[in-house]
Design a protein around this motif. Sequence first.
Motif, PDB file in Angstrom:
ATOM      1  N   VAL A 167      73.913   6.882  28.563  1.00 44.58           N
ATOM      2  CA  VAL A 167      74.483   8.062  29.214  1.00 44.58           C
ATOM      3  C   VAL A 167      75.430   7.573  30.297  1.00 44.58           C
ATOM      4  O   VAL A 167      75.033   6.802  31.185  1.00 44.58           O
ATOM      5  N   LEU A 168      76.694   8.024  30.234  1.00 47.78           N
ATOM      6  CA  LEU A 168      77.727   7.562  31.165  1.00 47.78           C
ATOM      7  C   LEU A 168      78.062   8.657  32.173  1.00 47.78           C
ATOM      8  O   LEU A 168      78.458   9.768  31.799  1.00 47.78           O
ATOM      9  N   HIS A 169      77.911   8.345  33.454  1.00 43.43           N
ATOM     10  CA  HIS A 169      78.370   9.212  34.538  1.00 43.43           C
ATOM     11  C   HIS A 169      79.527   8.513  35.244  1.00 43.43           C
ATOM     12  O   HIS A 169      79.929   7.413  34.878  1.00 43.43           O
ATOM     13  N   GLY A 170      80.071   9.155  36.246  1.00 39.78           N
ATOM     14  CA  GLY A 170      81.128   8.527  37.021  1.00 39.78           C
ATOM     15  C   GLY A 170      82.490   9.127  36.745  1.00 39.78           C
ATOM     16  O   GLY A 170      82.630  10.196  36.134  1.00 39.78           O
ATOM     17  N   LEU A 190      74.489  17.473  33.490  1.00 38.61           N
ATOM     18  CA  LEU A 190      73.858  17.196  32.197  1.00 38.61           C
ATOM     19  C   LEU A 190      72.335  17.201  32.260  1.00 38.61           C
ATOM     20  O   LEU A 190      71.688  16.934  31.233  1.00 38.61           O
ATOM     21  N   GLN A 191      71.747  17.491  33.421  1.00 37.85           N
ATOM     22  CA  GLN A 191      70.298  17.391  33.553  1.00 37.85           C
ATOM     23  C   GLN A 191      69.566  18.364  32.633  1.00 37.85           C
ATOM     24  O   GLN A 191      68.450  18.070  32.167  1.00 37.85           O
ATOM     25  N   GLN A 192      70.151  19.518  32.369  1.00 39.29           N
ATOM     26  CA  GLN A 192      69.478  20.494  31.510  1.00 39.29           C
ATOM     27  C   GLN A 192      69.339  20.008  30.070  1.00 39.29           C
ATOM     28  O   GLN A 192      68.631  20.626  29.272  1.00 39.29           O
ATOM     29  N   VAL A 242      72.857  23.685  21.701  1.00 38.88           N
ATOM     30  CA  VAL A 242      72.352  24.838  22.467  1.00 38.88           C
ATOM     31  C   VAL A 242      73.013  24.876  23.836  1.00 38.88           C
ATOM     32  O   VAL A 242      73.401  25.948  24.333  1.00 38.88           O
ATOM     33  N   PHE A 243      73.142  23.727  24.482  1.00 38.67           N
ATOM     34  CA  PHE A 243      73.785  23.658  25.797  1.00 38.67           C
ATOM     35  C   PHE A 243      75.231  24.168  25.700  1.00 38.67           C
ATOM     36  O   PHE A 243      75.686  24.924  26.573  1.00 38.67           O
ATOM     37  N   ARG A 244      75.959  23.749  24.669  1.00 36.32           N
ATOM     38  CA  ARG A 244      77.354  24.179  24.517  1.00 36.32           C
ATOM     39  C   ARG A 244      77.453  25.684  24.354  1.00 36.32           C
ATOM     40  O   ARG A 244      78.365  26.326  24.880  1.00 36.32           O
ATOM     41  N   GLY A 245      76.514  26.265  23.614  1.00 38.87           N
ATOM     42  CA  GLY A 245      76.537  27.714  23.448  1.00 38.87           C
ATOM     43  C   GLY A 245      76.302  28.441  24.752  1.00 38.87           C
ATOM     44  O   GLY A 245      76.979  29.423  25.069  1.00 38.87           O
ATOM     45  N   THR A 246      75.348  27.954  25.541  1.00 38.82           N
ATOM     46  CA  THR A 246      75.084  28.574  26.839  1.00 38.82           C
ATOM     47  C   THR A 246      76.273  28.404  27.777  1.00 38.82           C
ATOM     48  O   THR A 246      76.640  29.322  28.523  1.00 38.82           O
ATOM     49  N   THR A 275      78.266  29.010  35.472  1.00 38.95           N
ATOM     50  CA  THR A 275      76.947  28.438  35.747  1.00 38.95           C
ATOM     51  C   THR A 275      76.829  27.023  35.193  1.00 38.95           C
ATOM     52  O   THR A 275      76.223  26.150  35.842  1.00 38.95           O
ATOM     53  N   LEU A 276      77.389  26.790  34.027  1.00 39.53           N
ATOM     54  CA  LEU A 276      77.301  25.473  33.383  1.00 39.53           C
ATOM     55  C   LEU A 276      78.709  24.937  33.141  1.00 39.53           C
ATOM     56  O   LEU A 276      79.279  25.134  32.072  1.00 39.53           O
ATOM     57  N   PRO A 277      79.297  24.253  34.103  1.00 36.23           N
ATOM     58  CA  PRO A 277      80.662  23.755  33.935  1.00 36.23           C
ATOM     59  C   PRO A 277      80.748  22.489  33.083  1.00 36.23           C
ATOM     60  O   PRO A 277      81.838  22.104  32.654  1.00 36.23           O
TER      61      PRO A 277
END
Length: 721
Positions: free
Chosen positions: A621-624, A659-661, A677-681, A688-690
């Motif tokens: 998982v890449l952050h930054g 991405l925590q959800q 599912v995340f993309r649909g929400t 709320t979910l940018p």
Amino acid sequence: MDPHRLVLIRSGTTRLRHRVGSGYLVAPRLVLTAGHILRDGESGAYWEENQVRVGHPGRGETLRTGAELIWTHPQNLDVALLLTHDEIDVPGSVRWGHPVGTAPLRYEGLGFPLASAEDGRDAEHLRGVLPPLSSGARGLYVLDQEPAPDLRDDGRKAWGGASGTAVFCEDHLVGVVIRDDRSYGNRRLRALPAHCFVQDDDFEALLRRYADGPLALTKIGAALPTAQPAAERNPAQQETERLLWSVLGGWITYAEHARVLARRLGYTVPDSHEPTMPDLAALVAAHPRALPSLSSTLAPALTGEAERTRLTDVLTRARAGGLCLLLSQDECEHLLELLRGICKEQPTLIPRAAREALRYAWLPDPLNRTHLCADDLEHVVEHLESVSDSERVPDGTPPVPALLRLVECVAAALGREAGAELRSWSDQVATRTGIHPAALAERRTDAGRWAARQSPPFSRVVVEVSRAQTEPHESYYCRILLARADGTHTSLHEAESAPRTPEEVARRVRDAVEVVADELGPTAAPHATVLVARDSLHLPIDEWNPGAPNEFVPDQPIGAEFCITLSCPEMSDLVRGREREHRRRWENGHAAPLVVDDERVTRPRLRRLLQTTHRDATQVVLHGSPEQRDTLLELCLALGVPVVLWDRRADCLADAAGLQQLDLTGPLADLPERVRVFRGTAFDEPETLPARPALVWEEHGRRPRPESLTLQDPPEGAHAT
């Protein structure tokens, strides 16, 4: 057809115009049009206000006035009459017609399609051929349009606004345009016949009241083609005449053959008619099924081997030169009748057989779908008539058309008794066209083996996407494979590899997913893998929106509709040993991901981690920042990490919470579905979910590598990949 009677219709509310359509003034105050342009597509209610402009904008003055709906069809046919607020004085009257027979007729009309709109709506002169035999079970006229617009990049219908156009044959009004047919690449429109509505009592009463005269339908038949003067004959007619002389030149009875042919094609021909050879050539040149139909009456009478060989050669040369199709009129009608019954009973059989039996042929779009609609059969048959199955045949004999191979496969799938009539049809066509019996027998054997072998179902869709660099607008080349778990795959070919907008690519992917979903059953989740180059891993393909699938279900991006992940096979070509590392990580990998959430992680440090403490890591998982992610992403892929997740919208480490959800430590196998599912929400609640998760998911052993994609349109007549 009188240009002064042309009508532009704008329907909506008092504050906003919602729909634009065409109409025709059939009486001083009556406008004939399509009913759906006057109605709200969502509620079904008719708009409260209609404004019309009468007259051709390029032919003098036009008159603007209001109009009210005064008649709709009692059986909900898509036709309506408007009554204008002002009376419009136009000379002459409208004559009504009813095409009869089977011979194609010339048609024309005037409308206002969106494709002709610039500053405002411009009139377009519609013209082409109305083939009566192409009318399906719904009874609509088919209009094969000569000038046809391209599909629009913005997804709007190029023909939008042409609905309501009055259709004329021999200066008689015969129907009303009600929709287009995208299966034919915007070259075909559908029209409601006038005889379906003019006999309604209320309609006739309104015509009598405002037109001041009785309504009569005149039967209209196509005029028999006759030869032009020798100097005016085009090359196709000249070549057709040469071919006919080679098989008919010594026959005294050719005039009788010509009369029989003309009658079979739908013309009224008296026994006294004496056509010349140029007249017969003109008839054959005007009808792609004329020469095959003529050969049907000639072949039984040919007893000599030389004569029969000459007829076979003529048919082969004529098809190769585009002068005729494969099937005669009777053969085509019989086949369509048989296939319509199969479409009704087993709508998935013909597309499935085509994809398996004709893997290396360009298939028309209807065969690349889950179910085949009976209305698309004629287009499918006509396309496959001109395609060879590419297998060897005995020397000196014609190639076997792909259509016959498909028919044999369908017959084999139906079984001995149910498929007997299809096999008999194949035998008759092969005999008439000179196809060697051994060649047909070989295809029949292959078909039996195919029907006996149960292919494993498709497991997912593989999409190859690359940017069209030379196009002025954002567009992409796209190729689609249907993949199985055993590593085999089937390509969804199309007539041309043209650049497509993101919305068009998304629609093609959704159509392909429907094919896979139909085979997987209701419990499995469809999965699409998108193959991209490393410089395209940032593309928001999961956000591409194909539009609403129908009038009831709202639209959503493809990434919310099904699991969509990325793959970069280019890396395996650039990095030696990547495939080995990829396989090892899947076999030995740990469930816990390596999360890169420190801006001090550089390429050397990540390399040491992935080659020491996280040597068996399956997921990263890449952050930054975007710059850090891009450089680390390529390193992960080069070192064989099969699953990489990141947020395209993230600008810094502080955005990692987005991405925590996704439950990053949850079961790895469920990750693609959690991302979907995340993309649909996120689509429903963008504030709320940018976050916009991107996921590379390269499962070992299930990555079919497609053949190289030719990024250009094939030459005309080319069908091989």
